[in-house]
Design an enzyme around this catalytic site. Structure first.
Site, PDB file in Angstrom:
ATOM      1  N   HIS A 274      -2.083   5.731   0.424  1.00  0.00           N
ATOM      2  CA  HIS A 274      -2.664   5.147  -0.799  1.00  0.00           C
ATOM      3  C   HIS A 274      -2.196   6.024  -1.969  1.00  0.00           C
ATOM      4  O   HIS A 274      -0.990   6.162  -2.197  1.00  0.00           O
ATOM      5  CB  HIS A 274      -4.197   5.110  -0.613  1.00  0.00           C
ATOM      6  CG  HIS A 274      -4.968   4.302  -1.603  1.00  0.00           C
ATOM      7  ND1 HIS A 274      -4.390   3.507  -2.568  1.00  0.00           N
ATOM      8  CD2 HIS A 274      -6.319   4.177  -1.810  1.00  0.00           C
ATOM      9  CE1 HIS A 274      -5.344   2.928  -3.292  1.00  0.00           C
ATOM     10  NE2 HIS A 274      -6.523   3.331  -2.854  1.00  0.00           N
ATOM     11  N   HIS A 314       4.306  -2.295   0.100  1.00  0.00           N
ATOM     12  CA  HIS A 314       2.968  -2.599  -0.400  1.00  0.00           C
ATOM     13  C   HIS A 314       2.362  -3.703   0.448  1.00  0.00           C
ATOM     14  O   HIS A 314       3.065  -4.590   0.913  1.00  0.00           O
ATOM     15  CB  HIS A 314       3.020  -3.047  -1.864  1.00  0.00           C
ATOM     16  CG  HIS A 314       1.705  -2.908  -2.546  1.00  0.00           C
ATOM     17  ND1 HIS A 314       0.752  -3.896  -2.507  1.00  0.00           N
ATOM     18  CD2 HIS A 314       1.167  -1.879  -3.232  1.00  0.00           C
ATOM     19  CE1 HIS A 314      -0.313  -3.468  -3.163  1.00  0.00           C
ATOM     20  NE2 HIS A 314      -0.094  -2.254  -3.614  1.00  0.00           N
ATOM     21  N   ASP A 365       3.772   4.254  -7.093  1.00  0.00           N
ATOM     22  CA  ASP A 365       3.834   5.694  -6.855  1.00  0.00           C
ATOM     23  C   ASP A 365       5.249   6.250  -6.874  1.00  0.00           C
ATOM     24  O   ASP A 365       5.445   7.454  -6.975  1.00  0.00           O
ATOM     25  CB  ASP A 365       3.190   6.025  -5.496  1.00  0.00           C
ATOM     26  CG  ASP A 365       1.693   5.806  -5.535  1.00  0.00           C
ATOM     27  OD1 ASP A 365       1.083   6.216  -6.530  1.00  0.00           O
ATOM     28  OD2 ASP A 365       1.150   5.202  -4.597  1.00  0.00           O
TER      29      ASP A 365
END
Ligand code: COA
Length: 428
Positions: A274, A314, A365
């Protein structure tokens, strides 16, 4: 005596022999009403068993399961679209500040000038930490992970908030403001303390982005750095029912308090699958740099070893995460302005290699880490920045959860042993 006689227990059920309500027909092919249906079942005496065949849902990792309704944000994984309260993330990143986004998520509408002024003034007034929480930061081991410190400090904040256990909406909004205002102070204070410096007290002016960079570095940030940081906060503020948001809502649904829910959410965000991925991306870039490796060859080698490349993939997007696209452009601009293209070039090469080798697209990210790095932040702070921003979403989700609460309590399909009997301990 008949009254004292205990009725014999019925024999244990044979797997598959008990009545099961035909949930699949009620659910159709989608998984909507998941929460409602399963908690209905938990109240129903006739349903004591789910069998392998009849279990309505067995979505590993709850993939595709619609667990609740929300009007905060929505992701279209096929078109790569993200909206907060109906506004496209690209529009918000270009035209709204983080404070406006917090307000939007909480109230459903962008603030007017006077609403925003009152809201930001209130947030500024809540920036200081209670003394004992500052002491806790002073006493934390210098090598603690900043996310562990943040999780613990948020939990500690609850002990010094007289309203912690008051669950009315107005009190919950005040607590949300305090948590939002104090998280940046916690992160900056711990970072300075672990470097042997004194914490810098928060400013009574300036945006959250401005104040955070000031508290971290001890000097007021340049307008460009503040703007870049503010856009990062806007982009990370909410993202559907991601793991940490779900965690916060599960905790909230028990009617526990906001501090418990936010510290739980920080714990969920910490994991590398995450929010922890941004730190891992930077670790990879630094590794490539240190080895003088070719980024594409490095990625191919890691994939051949069966490793995951952090910052890619994802659960919801089948295409490029729109936040990643915005961050990629910001990173290029930042690199050009700084005259240092190395990190941008590494990320571009990794992006191309991943595209060619796996077709898996980058997520938020992948680019955020190198932006924070160029803003001078230590890699192990990156996930705390994500938490700082996502607190906007977590707190808004909690308020939404409590506006129409129902305990979130799914079930597991039992696949363990049955019909075993306890033998005396010496005979085992
Ligand atoms: N690098 C290499 N392969 C990846 C990958 C990555 N980053 N992400 C997914 N895959 C592959 C998996 O190995 C798997 O392949 P397989 O079917 O051959 O086994 C396939 O894609 C599906 O992966 P799965 O783990 O089932 O998808 P998921 O929906 O459960 O996972 C993530 C989503 C985000 C956890 C996953 O993409 C991941 O681990 N990414 C890296 C961590 C990261 O960047 N997290 C931040 C998310 S915003």
């Amino acid at each position: 005596m008949a009254s004292a006689a205990r009725r014999p227990l019925p024999p244990p059920p044979r797997p598959g022999s008990l009545p099961v309500r035909p949930l699949t027909s009620r659910l159709g092919t989608s998984h909507s009403l998941f929460t409602q249906t399963l908690t209905d079942m938990a109240d129903d005496d006739t349903v004591t068993e789910l069998t392998q065949e009849d279990a309505p849902i067995k979505a590993r990792g709850l993939e595709g399961v619609i667990a609740l309704e929300s009007s905060l944000s929505s992701i279209d994984g096929d078109t790569g679209t993200l909206i907060y309260r109906g506004y496209d993330i690209r529009d918000l990143a270009a035209h709204a500040t983080y404070e406006e986004v917090i307000y939007l998520l909480r109230h459903g509408a962008l603030p007017t000038r006077s609403e925003l002024d009152a809201f930001t003034a209130h947030l500024r007034s809540e920036r200081s930490l209670p003394g004992p929480v500052l002491d806790l930061l002073r006493n934390a081991p210098d090598d603690s992970h900043p996310m562990a410190v943040l999780r613990t400090a948020v939990s500690a904040l609850g002990m010094y908030d007289e309203e912690a256990e008051v669950l009315e909406r107005a009190a919950n909004c005040r607590k949300a403001d305090r948590i939002l205002a104090q998280i940046p102070t916690i992160i900056a204070a711990f970072d300075r303390l672990r470097k042997g410096r004194d914490p810098v007290p928060p400013l009574d002016h300036g945006s959250m982005a401005h104040n955070f960079l000031y508290m971290l570095n001890g000097e007021e940030p340049h307008a460009a750095a503040e703007k870049t940081f503010d856009v990062c906060l806007v982009l990370h503020a909410d993202h559907g029912l991601n793991a940490s948001t779900f965690t916060s809502r599960v905790i909230g649904s028990t009617l526990s308090d906001m501090y418990s829910a936010i510290s739980g959410a920080v714990g969920a965000l910490k994991g590398p699958l995450h929010g922890g991925a941004n730190q891992e991306v930077m670790r990879m870039l630094l590794d490539i740099d240190e080895q003088g490796a070719d980024p594409a060859a490095y990625v191919r080698e890691r994939l051949a070893d069966g490793d995951r490349i952090m910052g890619f993939g994802h659960r919801v997007y089948n295409t490029m995460d729109p936040r990643a696209a915005i961050l990629r452009d910001m990173m290029r601009e930042l690199s050009e302005e700084a005259g240092e293209m190395k990190w941008y070039e590494y990320t571009a090469a990794i992006h191309d290699a991943m595209e060619a080798e796996t077709g898996i697209a980058p997520n938020v990210d992948f680019f955020s880490g190198s932006i924070y790095y160029q803003l001078g932040l230590a890699p192990d702070l990156f996930t705390t920045i994500f938490a700082l921003s996502r607190t906007a979403g977590w707190t808004a989700h909690l308020l939404e959860q409590w506006s129409d609460n129902r305990l979130i309590r799914p079930r597991a399909q039992y696949v363990g042993a049955r019909n075993r009997t306890v033998s005396p301990i010496d005979e085992r």
